[in-house]
Design an enzyme around this catalytic site. Structure first.
Site, short mmCIF file in Angstrom:
data_model
loop_
_atom_site.label_atom_id
_atom_site.label_comp_id
_atom_site.label_asym_id
_atom_site.label_seq_id
_atom_site.Cartn_x
_atom_site.Cartn_y
_atom_site.Cartn_z
CG ASN A 1 2.42 8.28 7.07
OD1 ASN A 1 2.72 7.33 6.36
ND2 ASN A 1 3.02 8.51 8.24
CB SER B 1 -0.44 -1.22 3.43
OG SER B 1 0.34 -2.42 3.50
CE1 TYR C 1 -1.01 -0.83 8.81
CE2 TYR C 1 -0.50 -2.40 7.07
CZ TYR C 1 -0.33 -1.16 7.66
OH TYR C 1 0.53 -0.25 7.07
CE LYS D 1 -2.50 1.48 6.43
NZ LYS D 1 -2.33 2.95 6.47
CB ILE E 1 8.97 0.84 4.13
CG1 ILE E 1 8.09 0.84 2.88
CG2 ILE E 1 9.91 2.06 4.13
CD1 ILE E 1 8.84 0.76 1.56
#
Length: 258
Positions: free
Chosen positions: A97, A149, A162, A166, A195
């Site tokens: 994670n 993601s 990022y 992912k 989130i």
């Protein structure tokens, strides 16, 4: 008997009490899993919560062990898995994670930032997944979940590195699933949308217009809760749907369907 009674799980990125890693850890503890909780900052607070849910002694002496690890350090990642085997004698479940997110316009990233993001977001899950294989093979199988993601599937401004890492993580899961399926090792990804973790809460406070603009993309009209991701990860680790592997479950309130 609880669904994960007797199972051992490693969960990375579990330091923030309002983060996805903590939500995953609490859900697994409630199902009876013994836990090695890993973060670059002390996951002691989350570990204490999980020990209470597990009802199995104090932190470090019972079924929950917190470990501070620099996941950008390849040797530290391998030592993390060795520590789980030393403490618990086995590893059944791995939840990769931990991640870092750098928000920059393209053209402004440094080489050091690129290397750090790749090390934590991609190399660490790769190495940890390889390191748990001997234990899982001895036990006749296991399950691995990468937390990716929605930005591994769709682009968003200032998130180039990022999103790239992912997307690669999603592909890694597919490749792993293909090679490990016959060994009863299931590998899947969960791809959260926006989130309400601490970074998003901070942006909502500091950049309310940007936060509202992003929320407008979500058909449900709200941001997700970490516990909702924890529930999906838990399902993947406990479901009897053992024919499911190599899949990416996007949990984003409908963000990517339009």
């Amino acid at each position: 008997m609880k669904p994960l009674q007797g199972k051992v799980a490693i969960v990375t990125g579990a330091s923030s009490p309002v983060g996805i890693g903590a939500a995953v850890a609490r859900r697994l503890a409630a199902s009876g899993a013994r836990l090695l909780l890993v973060a670059d900052e002390s996951p002691e607070t989350v570990a204490k919560e999980c020990a209470g849910l597990l009802g199995d002694g104090d932190v470090d002496t019972g079924g929950v062990v917190p470990l501070t690890v620099d996941l950008g350090d390849a040797d530290a990642v391998l030592a993390m898995v060795a520590e789980a085997e030393k403490r618990f004698g086995r590893v059944d479940l791995l939840v990769n994670n931990a991640a870092i997110r750098l928000n920059r316009n393209f053209g402004e990233f440094t080489a050091a930032e690129f290397d750090k993001a790749v090390a934590v977001n991609l190399r660490a899950p790769f190495l940890a997944s390889q390191a748990v294989l001997p234990s899982m093979r001895r036990q006749g199988g296991g399950r691995i979940v990468h937390v990716a993601s929605q930005l591994g599937s769709v682009a968003y401004q200032t998130r180039t590195i990022y999103g790239m890492t992912k997307a690669a993580l999603i592909h890694l899961a597919k490749s792993m699933a293909l090679e490990l399926a016959r060994e009863n090792i299931q590998v899947n990804t969960v791809s959260p949308g926006p989130i309400a973790t601490q970074p998003l809460l901070d942006r909502a406070r500091d950049q309310p217009e940007e936060s509202a603009r992003r929320m407008n993309y979500v058909p449900m009209g709200r941001f997700g809760r970490p516990e909702e991701i924890g529930e999906v990860v838990h399902w993947l680790l406990t479901t009897d749907a053992s024919f499911l592997t190599g899949q990416d479950l996007i949990v984003d309130g409908g963000y990517t369907i339009h």
